[in-house]
Design a protein around this motif. Structure first.
Motif, mmCIF file in Angstrom:
data_model
loop_
_atom_site.group_PDB
_atom_site.id
_atom_site.type_symbol
_atom_site.label_atom_id
_atom_site.label_comp_id
_atom_site.label_asym_id
_atom_site.label_seq_id
_atom_site.Cartn_x
_atom_site.Cartn_y
_atom_site.Cartn_z
ATOM 1 N N ARG A 29 31.571 -30.225 -34.806
ATOM 2 C CA ARG A 29 32.025 -29.771 -36.028
ATOM 3 C C ARG A 29 30.690 -29.480 -36.816
ATOM 4 O O ARG A 29 30.422 -28.373 -37.539
ATOM 5 C CB ARG A 29 32.999 -30.646 -36.801
ATOM 6 C CG ARG A 29 33.301 -30.376 -38.079
ATOM 7 C CD ARG A 29 33.794 -31.520 -38.861
ATOM 8 N NE ARG A 29 32.804 -32.471 -38.900
ATOM 9 C CZ ARG A 29 33.289 -33.882 -39.029
ATOM 10 N NH1 ARG A 29 34.251 -34.343 -38.582
ATOM 11 N NH2 ARG A 29 32.197 -34.678 -39.165
ATOM 12 N N ASP A 41 29.260 -37.942 -29.982
ATOM 13 C CA ASP A 41 30.159 -38.677 -28.765
ATOM 14 C C ASP A 41 30.493 -37.611 -27.640
ATOM 15 O O ASP A 41 30.300 -36.669 -28.004
ATOM 16 C CB ASP A 41 31.529 -38.675 -29.631
ATOM 17 C CG ASP A 41 31.355 -39.853 -30.693
ATOM 18 O OD1 ASP A 41 30.482 -40.697 -30.512
ATOM 19 O OD2 ASP A 41 32.119 -39.464 -31.713
ATOM 20 N N TYR A 88 49.678 -46.198 -32.638
ATOM 21 C CA TYR A 88 48.664 -46.524 -33.489
ATOM 22 C C TYR A 88 49.008 -47.953 -34.197
ATOM 23 O O TYR A 88 50.325 -48.005 -34.604
ATOM 24 C CB TYR A 88 48.180 -45.910 -34.486
ATOM 25 C CG TYR A 88 46.907 -44.928 -34.012
ATOM 26 C CD1 TYR A 88 47.214 -43.922 -33.233
ATOM 27 C CD2 TYR A 88 45.512 -45.134 -34.428
ATOM 28 C CE1 TYR A 88 46.390 -43.151 -32.718
ATOM 29 C CE2 TYR A 88 44.484 -44.366 -33.713
ATOM 30 C CZ TYR A 88 44.851 -43.329 -32.904
ATOM 31 O OH TYR A 88 44.012 -42.642 -32.592
ATOM 32 N N ARG A 109 44.991 -35.163 -29.103
ATOM 33 C CA ARG A 109 45.288 -36.626 -29.807
ATOM 34 C C ARG A 109 44.350 -36.679 -30.914
ATOM 35 O O ARG A 109 44.471 -37.202 -32.091
ATOM 36 C CB ARG A 109 44.827 -37.784 -28.661
ATOM 37 C CG ARG A 109 43.410 -37.922 -28.673
ATOM 38 C CD ARG A 109 43.024 -39.020 -28.015
ATOM 39 N NE ARG A 109 41.658 -39.014 -27.415
ATOM 40 C CZ ARG A 109 40.437 -39.556 -28.106
ATOM 41 N NH1 ARG A 109 40.768 -40.125 -29.507
ATOM 42 N NH2 ARG A 109 39.534 -39.617 -27.681
ATOM 43 N N ARG A 110 43.417 -35.688 -31.216
ATOM 44 C CA ARG A 110 42.517 -35.682 -32.222
ATOM 45 C C ARG A 110 43.054 -35.300 -33.581
ATOM 46 O O ARG A 110 44.238 -34.564 -33.545
ATOM 47 C CB ARG A 110 41.151 -34.911 -32.005
ATOM 48 C CG ARG A 110 40.490 -35.688 -30.866
ATOM 49 C CD ARG A 110 39.344 -34.953 -30.452
ATOM 50 N NE ARG A 110 38.825 -35.589 -29.145
ATOM 51 C CZ ARG A 110 38.130 -36.483 -29.120
ATOM 52 N NH1 ARG A 110 37.452 -36.993 -30.223
ATOM 53 N NH2 ARG A 110 37.679 -37.098 -28.029
ATOM 54 N N ASN A 115 38.013 -31.066 -35.907
ATOM 55 C CA ASN A 115 37.537 -32.211 -35.073
ATOM 56 C C ASN A 115 38.027 -32.293 -33.736
ATOM 57 O O ASN A 115 37.751 -33.324 -33.053
ATOM 58 C CB ASN A 115 38.187 -33.623 -35.811
ATOM 59 C CG ASN A 115 37.469 -33.823 -37.114
ATOM 60 O OD1 ASN A 115 36.316 -33.500 -37.287
ATOM 61 N ND2 ASN A 115 38.176 -34.854 -37.848
ATOM 62 N N ARG A 156 45.073 -41.101 -41.370
ATOM 63 C CA ARG A 156 44.730 -39.726 -41.150
ATOM 64 C C ARG A 156 44.747 -38.985 -42.286
ATOM 65 O O ARG A 156 44.310 -37.953 -43.015
ATOM 66 C CB ARG A 156 45.554 -38.904 -39.981
ATOM 67 C CG ARG A 156 45.088 -39.271 -38.582
ATOM 68 C CD ARG A 156 45.981 -38.647 -37.572
ATOM 69 N NE ARG A 156 45.417 -39.419 -36.220
ATOM 70 C CZ ARG A 156 46.296 -39.362 -35.172
ATOM 71 N NH1 ARG A 156 47.641 -38.988 -35.196
ATOM 72 N NH2 ARG A 156 46.001 -40.198 -34.129
ATOM 73 N N ARG A 159 41.817 -39.343 -44.412
ATOM 74 C CA ARG A 159 40.949 -38.894 -43.567
ATOM 75 C C ARG A 159 40.670 -37.313 -43.926
ATOM 76 O O ARG A 159 39.963 -36.726 -44.190
ATOM 77 C CB ARG A 159 40.930 -38.853 -42.026
ATOM 78 C CG ARG A 159 40.373 -40.287 -41.475
ATOM 79 C CD ARG A 159 40.635 -40.613 -40.109
ATOM 80 N NE ARG A 159 39.895 -39.515 -39.216
ATOM 81 C CZ ARG A 159 38.782 -39.675 -38.761
ATOM 82 N NH1 ARG A 159 38.048 -40.842 -39.126
ATOM 83 N NH2 ARG A 159 38.123 -38.540 -38.022
ATOM 84 N N LYS A 200 33.478 -43.078 -48.050
ATOM 85 C CA LYS A 200 32.946 -41.885 -47.727
ATOM 86 C C LYS A 200 33.628 -40.596 -48.686
ATOM 87 O O LYS A 200 32.449 -39.949 -48.955
ATOM 88 C CB LYS A 200 33.542 -41.432 -46.144
ATOM 89 C CG LYS A 200 32.640 -42.403 -45.069
ATOM 90 C CD LYS A 200 33.231 -41.932 -43.558
ATOM 91 C CE LYS A 200 32.298 -42.606 -42.722
ATOM 92 N NZ LYS A 200 32.727 -42.473 -41.164
HETATM 93 P P1 ATP Z 1 32.040 -38.805 -39.170
HETATM 94 O O1 ATP Z 1 30.981 -37.963 -39.680
HETATM 95 O O2 ATP Z 1 32.470 -39.771 -40.266
HETATM 96 O O3 ATP Z 1 31.565 -39.711 -38.026
HETATM 97 P P2 ATP Z 1 33.807 -38.074 -37.259
HETATM 98 O O4 ATP Z 1 34.718 -36.666 -37.294
HETATM 99 O O5 ATP Z 1 32.649 -38.087 -36.265
HETATM 100 O O6 ATP Z 1 33.345 -38.075 -38.697
HETATM 101 P P3 ATP Z 1 34.764 -40.452 -36.386
HETATM 102 O O7 ATP Z 1 35.649 -41.299 -36.967
HETATM 103 O O8 ATP Z 1 33.388 -40.762 -36.016
HETATM 104 O O9 ATP Z 1 34.685 -39.064 -37.236
HETATM 105 O O10 ATP Z 1 35.631 -40.078 -35.023
HETATM 106 C C1 ATP Z 1 35.210 -39.168 -34.063
HETATM 107 C C2 ATP Z 1 36.262 -38.137 -33.513
HETATM 108 O O11 ATP Z 1 37.228 -38.944 -32.977
HETATM 109 C C3 ATP Z 1 37.032 -37.339 -34.719
HETATM 110 O O12 ATP Z 1 36.018 -36.122 -34.887
HETATM 111 C C4 ATP Z 1 38.061 -36.960 -34.186
HETATM 112 O O13 ATP Z 1 38.359 -36.045 -33.177
HETATM 113 C C5 ATP Z 1 38.469 -38.544 -33.527
HETATM 114 N N1 ATP Z 1 39.335 -39.411 -34.678
HETATM 115 C C6 ATP Z 1 38.837 -40.346 -35.128
HETATM 116 N N2 ATP Z 1 39.549 -41.016 -35.953
HETATM 117 C C7 ATP Z 1 40.809 -40.315 -35.598
HETATM 118 C C8 ATP Z 1 42.005 -40.598 -36.010
HETATM 119 N N3 ATP Z 1 42.510 -41.610 -36.825
HETATM 120 N N4 ATP Z 1 43.129 -39.972 -35.466
HETATM 121 C C9 ATP Z 1 42.859 -38.883 -34.494
HETATM 122 N N5 ATP Z 1 41.479 -38.583 -34.247
HETATM 123 C C10 ATP Z 1 40.513 -39.281 -34.557
#
Ligand code: ATP
Ligand code: MG
Length: 396
Positions: A29, A41, A88, A109-110, A115, A156, A159, A200
């Protein structure tokens, strides 16, 4: 798309081992948006044991959730096996996870379409839910049915608002409806996870979007006293919580909570399990931001004596942004502060020419009297900096 050499190497190693592997989630993203990702990741069809066999240096970060950290060039990269999340619970991770051989299942699942994209050099961008389009249109949209996704994990909900504030995106209509509807479920989410998202949100380029937390009815479910903070968007208030406040944790929290007196603000921060350092900084800001601060050196030294120098500068900036001091006043205060510092005026017990030891040697009884005596001396030199000599103070 450009990805770091280390990530490319990890993906290629996994592929050479007969597995699939992709950069995934936030890093895809952010790269598409032209922003520097915080971390990279990787998602893979390989099981954790298989990942570990392919790399020399790994750390078992969360084996039960399929995550192994691979060290490459002194940097850590989380490599996680494709998975389907179970229920969860009150934690960062789902209770149980099931590994899968399907990238699509892992992306499903995301949380949001933006994302849920993956990338590898071999395959290019994998975008099964319209993430690229939503990025272009500036939209936060759940993958699948919003209501279901928020019911699985109510975090979420926050988020969605946090990403909308970070990216300046709108929340898609049905997703926003589900935010309102599922908000009460937030009571089941741990305060730590909630706090991370709110912090954040506040530190983002659009802290004013905190109003969404109130407009959508979430506030009462964030913590017992959170709603007391007041809607920062109340009555169309435009400047209550602006990005002009320094994008620092304690400053943004203090700005958001400034309708409250210090105890009320700190109570909310404690409920949300903020760290003690942030709480004490917010307390100093809350106690001092609306206090009159005459452009006069004695008053200024007194104010400076209540906190360290960095905190004092932070306070001056805060007061100016909050409109307590006009720009002209603020400039004058800064000038005087600079003069006090350059002159090396004593503004704390540390700089006092007399120590507790000196007082004992001079015959003062050890005990609370020492502290009282030192404080009176400090009060004296705050008034008259030239009195900060051993001779004068011992006579004093
Ligand atoms: P950041 O810039 O804050 O790190 P991020 O999108 O990388 O944002 P993370 O919390 O690091 O957020 O999570 C990495 C990925 O894991 C997300 O982009 C998303 O695809 C998935 N993810 C994280 N938390 C959740 C959640 N609570 N439910 C579903 N998917 C999630
Ligand atoms: Mg991330």
């Amino acid at each position: 798309m450009r990805i770091p050499r280390e990530v490319e190497k990890i993906i290629e190693t996994l592929e050479a081992g007969g597995f699939e592997a992709y950069a995934v989630g936030g890093c895809v993203r952010d790269t598409l948006l032209g922003r520097e990702p915080e971390d990279w990741d990787i998602t893979t069809s390989a099981r954790p044991e298989q990942v570990k066999r392919l790399f020399r240096r790994t750390i078992d970060t969360g084996i039960q959730h399929g995550t192994v950290t691979v060290l490459e060039n002194h940097r850590g990269f989380e490599v996680t096996t494709y998975r389907i999340d179970g229920e969860y619970e009150d934690g960062r991770h789902p209770n149980n996870v099931e590994f899968t051989a399907s990238l699509t299942e892992d992306l499903k699942r995301r949380d949001f379409t933006i994302n849920a994209m993956a990338y590898s050099k071999k395959t290019g961008i994998v975008d099964e839910f319209g993430g690229v389009e939503d990025l272009e249109r500036g939209i936060i949209r759940c993958v699948g049915t919003a209501k279901e996704r928020f019911t699985e994990d109510a975090l979420r909900i926050l988020r969605a608002i946090r990403f909308s504030a970070q990216l300046g995106f709108d929340i898609e209509e049905r997703t926003l409806e589900a935010v309102r509807e599922i908000a009460p479920n937030l009571v089941h989410v741990s305060k730590e996870r909630i706090q991370v998202e709110l912090t954040k949100l506040l530190k983002s380029p659009h802290p004013e979007r905190m109003h969404l937390v109130f407009d959508t009815g979430i506030a009462p479910y964030v913590s017992a006293h959170f709603a007391e903070a007041g809607n920062p968007g109340e009555g169309g208030a435009k400047n209550w919580l602006t990005a002009e406040f320094e994008a620092e944790k304690s400053v943004r929290w203090a700005a958001f909570l400034r309708a409250l007196e210090s105890p009320g603000a700190c109570r909310i921060l404690k409920e949300l399990k903020l760290d003690n350092d942030t709480i004490s900084r917010v307390r100093l800001l809350a106690e001092n931001w609306r206090r009159p601060l005459p452009a006069e050196k004695y008053e200024l030294r007194k104010a400076m004596s209540r906190m360290d120098g960095e905190m004092f500068d932070c306070l001056l900036g805060f007061r100016e942004t909050a409109g307590t001091d006009s720009p002209a006043q603020a400039e004058r205060l800064q000038e005087l502060t600079g003069e006090i510092r350059r002159a090396g005026d004593c503004i704390s017990l540390k700089e006092l020419a007399v120590t507790g030891r000196d007082l004992i040697d001079a015959g003062v009884k050890p005990g609370p009297e020492i502290g009282e005596c030192l404080n009176r001396m400090l009060e004296e030199v705050l008034r008259c900096p030239e009195h900060n000599t051993k001779e004068y103070l011992l006579r004093f």
